[in-house]
Enzyme design. Structure first.
Site, mmCIF file in Angstrom:
data_model
loop_
_atom_site.group_PDB
_atom_site.id
_atom_site.type_symbol
_atom_site.label_atom_id
_atom_site.label_comp_id
_atom_site.label_asym_id
_atom_site.label_seq_id
_atom_site.Cartn_x
_atom_site.Cartn_y
_atom_site.Cartn_z
ATOM 1 N N THR A 142 47.186 43.792 40.063
ATOM 2 C CA THR A 142 46.308 44.638 39.254
ATOM 3 C C THR A 142 45.929 43.848 38.007
ATOM 4 O O THR A 142 44.930 43.145 37.997
ATOM 5 C CB THR A 142 46.974 45.984 38.908
ATOM 6 O OG1 THR A 142 48.281 45.755 38.392
ATOM 7 C CG2 THR A 142 47.081 46.857 40.152
ATOM 8 N N THR A 143 46.755 43.920 36.941
ATOM 9 C CA THR A 143 46.456 43.115 35.749
ATOM 10 C C THR A 143 47.199 41.781 35.768
ATOM 11 O O THR A 143 47.125 41.029 34.792
ATOM 12 C CB THR A 143 46.811 43.888 34.458
ATOM 13 O OG1 THR A 143 48.181 44.300 34.521
ATOM 14 C CG2 THR A 143 45.915 45.104 34.297
ATOM 15 N N LYS A 152 54.535 41.985 42.256
ATOM 16 C CA LYS A 152 53.456 42.172 41.294
ATOM 17 C C LYS A 152 53.949 43.112 40.206
ATOM 18 O O LYS A 152 54.865 43.903 40.397
ATOM 19 C CB LYS A 152 52.189 42.730 41.951
ATOM 20 C CG LYS A 152 52.281 44.137 42.531
ATOM 21 C CD LYS A 152 52.168 45.283 41.570
ATOM 22 C CE LYS A 152 50.919 45.201 40.707
ATOM 23 N NZ LYS A 152 50.932 46.378 39.722
ATOM 24 N N GLY A 153 53.292 43.031 39.047
ATOM 25 C CA GLY A 153 53.623 43.922 37.951
ATOM 26 C C GLY A 153 53.800 43.154 36.660
ATOM 27 O O GLY A 153 54.659 42.287 36.577
ATOM 28 N N VAL A 154 52.984 43.455 35.661
ATOM 29 C CA VAL A 154 53.082 42.760 34.378
ATOM 30 C C VAL A 154 52.969 43.711 33.198
ATOM 31 O O VAL A 154 53.052 43.302 32.046
ATOM 32 C CB VAL A 154 52.009 41.648 34.260
ATOM 33 C CG1 VAL A 154 52.320 40.506 35.201
ATOM 34 C CG2 VAL A 154 50.616 42.194 34.550
ATOM 35 N N GLY A 155 52.768 44.997 33.472
ATOM 36 C CA GLY A 155 52.716 46.010 32.433
ATOM 37 C C GLY A 155 53.293 47.314 32.959
ATOM 38 O O GLY A 155 53.555 47.447 34.145
ATOM 39 N N THR A 197 61.873 47.243 40.463
ATOM 40 C CA THR A 197 60.780 46.882 39.591
ATOM 41 C C THR A 197 59.450 46.926 40.299
ATOM 42 O O THR A 197 59.360 46.566 41.455
ATOM 43 C CB THR A 197 60.987 45.484 39.000
ATOM 44 O OG1 THR A 197 60.003 45.251 38.012
ATOM 45 C CG2 THR A 197 60.897 44.419 40.041
ATOM 46 N N GLU A 214 51.618 41.366 30.458
ATOM 47 C CA GLU A 214 50.259 41.564 29.955
ATOM 48 C C GLU A 214 50.101 40.966 28.555
ATOM 49 O O GLU A 214 50.812 41.332 27.629
ATOM 50 C CB GLU A 214 49.920 43.056 29.942
ATOM 51 C CG GLU A 214 49.718 43.604 31.344
ATOM 52 C CD GLU A 214 49.480 45.090 31.384
ATOM 53 O OE1 GLU A 214 48.909 45.553 32.389
ATOM 54 O OE2 GLU A 214 49.853 45.792 30.428
ATOM 55 N N ASN A 238 45.386 47.103 27.585
ATOM 56 C CA ASN A 238 45.782 48.491 27.782
ATOM 57 C C ASN A 238 44.897 49.495 27.028
ATOM 58 O O ASN A 238 44.849 50.662 27.394
ATOM 59 C CB ASN A 238 47.240 48.660 27.410
ATOM 60 C CG ASN A 238 48.138 48.046 28.468
ATOM 61 O OD1 ASN A 238 48.278 48.583 29.556
ATOM 62 N ND2 ASN A 238 48.712 46.893 28.172
#
Length: 398
Positions: A158-159, A180-183, A191, A270, A393
């Site tokens: 996503t981001t 995946k996942g940074v925010g 996670t 992010e 954000n």
């Protein structure tokens, strides 16, 4: 569909373990690029899964919890850019329909399919375009399953600014992880979305134990912004194609792979420009060490100091000191170091301050705290806080 054959930090191409195949495509969830993926084993498998503890867990999580209970999942499908959370009964029906269609493509029972959905909360899935895409995929059949791990990692983003993959070996078996996942990221179980596939043969009990042990010391030690997602899922699927392995060696390799992914996620937080590690030692127990370390890594003042390469050690003391229930912490017994330089209680001066600034300018910054209480230690992983996080954000849905 992409066919990526790039390499990870391990030598050789990123390829699936024996018996796994994958598909990625564009189903209209985002404007451009692949946004749907399927990874499946060509034979029965054993699985272990952990999910978010959020009170607003989405339909994908609720449905997948039920399917995961059998510990025989053999496929994972992921929808990117839309979390399908807070979407009511229709959201539940849409998640179930996607699973039903994917199971049909693979020719397996629906309860052997895990579904992940990630992205904006509160918007219904674009089912018309998803149905059209899955109808076409059904016509193409398994011949369409030519995607590699990097393709799937990209389709899940996503981001994120880059795909995350990791590979390890144990005996004759391989372990391949994608994430995946940074925010919206401080896990409370596992996670974001992280999937691990292996051709090792493992019993359900050993696989579950290995996953929980790995998650506790890796993904659950990760924080970007203190916010736990409604969609967090981490799963490991083992199809046994490479034969049995030593459970202890597998657990070690899985934990090492999860640590690799954890640090990739933290460094790609992010707006992040640096990976931040906080190590707390000489604690009374592991829980205390982790609690204090999380307090430091989550402090906006510490994170902004790291971003600005400002060795403001007073902010670290503040972050430790606000844990007022930890009455066994005595300020006179605490030490703090940035890298290999002590900043408390021995306050640095002159040339040492210049060296500290250089340490803080590195891509990876370590803050080491000792509490002088016991022998327990914990390491947590995060990142700096920049104006980029606010920009991402502030404009996320508009």
């Amino acid at each position: 569909m992409a066919h990526d054959h790039a390499s990870t930090q391990d030598s050789g191409p990123v390829t699936w373990p024996i018996g796994f195949q994958a598909y990625t495509g564009h189903a209209g969830l985002r404007e451009h690029g692949d946004d749907i993926s399927i990874v499946a084993s060509d034979r029965p498998a054993t699985s272990a899964v952990m999910f978010t503890q959020s009170l607003f867990a989405g339909p994908a999580v609720v449905l997948s919890r039920a399917h995961a209970a059998g510990q025989n999942l053999r496929a994972v499908t992921t929808l990117a850019q839309n979390a399908n959370v807070a979407t009511g009964r229709q959201g539940e029906e849409n998640a179930a329909e996607v699973v039903r269609r994917v199971a049909g493509i693979l020719g397996i029972p629906e309860d052997e399919v895990l579904i992940g959905s990630t992205g904006v909360i509160g918007r219904p899935l674009p089912m018309d375009t998803i149905r059209t895409h899955l109808d076409e995929t059904t016509k193409r059949g398994l011949a369409a399953f030519m995607a590699g791990p990097l393709d799937v990692a990209r389709a899940m983003m996503t981001t994120d600014t880059r795909p995350k993959t990791a590979v390890r070996a144990v005996g004759q078996a391989r372990i391949v992880g994608i994430a995946k996942g940074v925010g919206m990221l401080e896990p409370d179980m596992a996670t974001m979305l992280a999937y691990v596939f292996t051709d090792a043969e493992m019993s359900p009990a050993d696989l579950d134990s290995a996953l929980r042990g790995a998650v506790n010391r890796t993904f659950n030690c990760l924080s970007v912004d203190t916010d736990t997602s409604t969609s967090d899922t981490v799963a490991v699927i083992a199809n046994g194609a490479a034969g049995p392995v030593d459970p202890a060696q597998f657990s070690e390799a899985l934990a090492d792979l999860c640590l690799d992914l954890t640090q990739q996620l933290a460094s790609d937080g992010e707006g992040a420009t640096k990976l931040l590690r906080v190590i707390v030692g000489q604690a009374g127990d592991y829980e205390q060490a982790k609690r204090i370390a999380k307090s430091v890594v989550n402090s906006p003042l510490v994170k902004t100091a790291v971003h600005g390469a400002d060795p403001n050690w007073g902010r670290v003391l503040m972050a430790i000191g606000k844990n007022t229930d930890d009455t066994d912490i005595e300020p006179g017994n605490v030490t703090v170091r940035f890298g290999d330089i002590e900043v408390y209680p021995e306050e640095p001066e002159g040339d040492t301050l210049d060296k500290l600034v250089e340490i803080m300018r590195q891509d990876e910054v370590d803050i080491i705290v000792t509490l002088g209480i016991g022998k327990a230690e914990a390491t947590v992983y995060g990142c700096d806080l920049s104006a980029g996080y606010i920009r991402i954000n502030a404009d996320y849905t508009t």
